[in-house]
Design an enzyme around this catalytic site. Structure first.
Site, PDB file in Angstrom:
ATOM      1  CG  PHE A 262      -1.958   1.035   1.221  1.00  0.00           C
ATOM      2  CD1 PHE A 262      -3.057   0.927   0.383  1.00  0.00           C
ATOM      3  CD2 PHE A 262      -1.840   2.150   2.023  1.00  0.00           C
ATOM      4  CE1 PHE A 262      -4.025   1.925   0.347  1.00  0.00           C
ATOM      5  CE2 PHE A 262      -2.803   3.151   2.000  1.00  0.00           C
ATOM      6  CZ  PHE A 262      -3.901   3.033   1.163  1.00  0.00           C
TER       7      PHE A 262
ATOM      8  CG  ASP B 261      -0.615  -2.107   6.989  1.00  0.00           C
ATOM      9  OD1 ASP B 261      -1.720  -2.365   7.515  1.00  0.00           O
ATOM     10  OD2 ASP B 261      -0.402  -1.062   6.347  1.00  0.00           O
TER      11      ASP B 261
ATOM     12  CE1 TYR C 196      -9.677   3.104   6.564  1.00  0.00           C
ATOM     13  CE2 TYR C 196      -8.876   4.249   8.510  1.00  0.00           C
ATOM     14  CZ  TYR C 196      -8.682   3.812   7.212  1.00  0.00           C
ATOM     15  OH  TYR C 196      -7.503   4.076   6.576  1.00  0.00           O
ATOM     16  CE  LYS C 197      -8.095  -0.447   5.155  1.00  0.00           C
ATOM     17  NZ  LYS C 197      -8.498   0.243   3.928  1.00  0.00           N
TER      18      LYS C 197
ATOM     19  NE  ARG D 281     -10.189  -2.746  -2.764  1.00  0.00           N
ATOM     20  CZ  ARG D 281      -9.583  -2.005  -1.847  1.00  0.00           C
ATOM     21  NH1 ARG D 281      -8.306  -2.219  -1.560  1.00  0.00           N
ATOM     22  NH2 ARG D 281     -10.214  -1.044  -1.217  1.00  0.00           N
TER      23      ARG D 281
END
Ligand SMILES: Cc1ncc(COP(=O)(O)O)c(C=O)c1O
Length: 404
Positions: free
Chosen positions: A126, A203, A228-229, A378
């Site tokens: 990322f 991560d 928050y995912k 995605r």
């Protein structure tokens, strides 16, 4: 009703987690939401928790709230540790963003091997992970090495081996890749990284709440991740940070704020960190967001990571089966591992017009998914609230979008 339609009804009917959909606020989004790994939906528990914090705590207690708010970062950290991260208590704290926590733990890891000058990362990781490393390398005159990994497959220890030597200080790697959903075996990579005396930072942004994690057993040194995912903590909810207990006493983290100072309210002239994981705190935490996260986690924990993983695997499996039937003939390529144990919670499909198709999906079919450069669509079903019918409808809509 088509054969597939009734099969979806059956799958939804047999779904052990189907009642958890009612834990979320009524869906007024008007979309088939398949983007739970960017921002999870609002649960009733998160909403109630933040509303109570506003009305009863901020509204009534005012500054006296700090008599107990200070504990939240630790209490939520311990819940995450026990329920989702496979870690004993006192090793996880919730504060700041994932990016800031990455900076803190990479620098802390380096403080344990200060003579080493090399940082190592996956070229396909990322952006924020790569950028934070770039900044650290530049500011500290270190060398940053990128491993050229396969974009859509798990990274394995052998990929790292040629780049590892006794000058490597810290290796950073996502457990689940943000683009492909490939699930990396952190235990195996930790073993290889430790064999040259380097430290591993994981991560977990795309793995927490989607796959079972065993930080202590896998011998991971440091980890960070978003809330928050799949954890549904809400936009901007603070990130978590894990630091192995046996490393904590010796390390230094680089941002010396008053929330990690010993005897915070003596306002001493110099900084001395508290013992333990609290030394990773910096400044005032976002109390309302912590309360939202606390509420949101009750739902995730009640479902339990084993059941979440089992349903998530079935849903991504279904997406791949449908891909073979209706997307592959239209020039799509599966850009995620085909094998369940190598996959996290989402799948990606590559197509030369992926970006345009993602926009058409939303505009004409009310299906909300992500586009990820260079050319991937995605899909992220979130097992707490996504039905099998929604997965089916999302893929069929993509097939229609490409036909049109
Ligand atoms: C792997 C990974 N790390 C970090 C982040 C974001 O970090 P931050 O919360 O600091 O914006 C994301 C966001 O999607 C991510 O996917």
């Amino acid at each position: 009703m088509s054969g597939m339609g009734s099969k979806m009804l059956e799958l939804d009917d047999e779904d052990e987690l189907k009642d958890f959909r009612a834990c979320f606020v009524d869906d007024r989004s008007g979309v088939n939401y398949l983007d739970g790994n960017s921002l999870g939906r609002l649960s009733r528990a998160a909403r109630d928790s933040i509303m109570t914090a506003i009305d009863q705590e901020w509204g009534v207690e005012l500054i006296r709230g700090w008599e107990h708010w200070g504990e939240l970062s630790f209490a939520i950290g311990d819940t995450l540790a026990a329920e989702l991260l496979g870690a004993a208590s006192g090793q996880v704290v919730v504060a700041d963003s994932t990016s800031v926590n990455l900076y803190k733990v990479i620098m802390a890891a380096h403080s344990l091997v200060p003579d080493r000058r090399v940082l190592l990362a996956d070229l396909n990781d990322f952006p924020t992970d790569r950028y934070i490393l770039e900044g650290i390398a530049k500011a500290n005159r270190m060398e940053l090495r990128f491993i050229a990994t396969a974009m859509d497959e798990p990274v394995v220890a052998d990929d790292f081996a040629p780049y590892l030597d006794d000058d490597v200080a810290v290796v950073v790697l996502s457990q689940v890749n943000y683009r492909s959903g490939a699930l990396n075996d952190l235990a195996q990579i930790a073993y290889t990284v430790h064999s040259v005396g380097a430290m591993l930072v994981g991560d977990l942004s795309h793995s927490v709440g989607a796959v079972p994690i065993a930080l202590d057993d896998d011998d991971i040194d440091f980890a960070v991740g978003c809330t928050y995912k799949y954890l549904n903590g809400g936009p901007g909810s603070p990130a978590f940070l894990y630091a192995r207990r046996r490393l904590q006493a010796e390390l230094t983290q680089p941002i010396w704020g008053w929330f990690s100072a010993r005897d915070q309210f003596t306002m001493a002239p110099g900084y001395e960190p508290v013992a333990g994981i609290g030394r990773f705190l910096v400044g005032t935490p976002p109390v309302l967001q912590l309360r939202a996260l606390e509420g949101a986690l009750t739902v995730v924990c009640e479902a339990g990571i084993e059941r979440l993983r089992a349903k998530s695997l079935r849903q991504t499996e279904l997406a791949i089966e449908l891909f073979e039937q209706v997307l592959a003939p239209h020039g799509f390529r599966l850009a995620s591992p085909r094998l369940g144990p190598e996959r996290g919670g989402h799948v990606s499909f590559e197509h030369p017009h992926a970006q345009e198709l993602t926009s058409i999906l939303l505009r004409d079919h009310r299906v909300l998914v992500d586009y990820r450069a260079p050319n991937r669509v995605r899909f992220a079903p979130s097992p707490l609230y996504t039905s099998f019918a929604q997965v089916y409808e999302g893929i069929m809509a993509l097939a229609k979008a490409v036909e049109s």
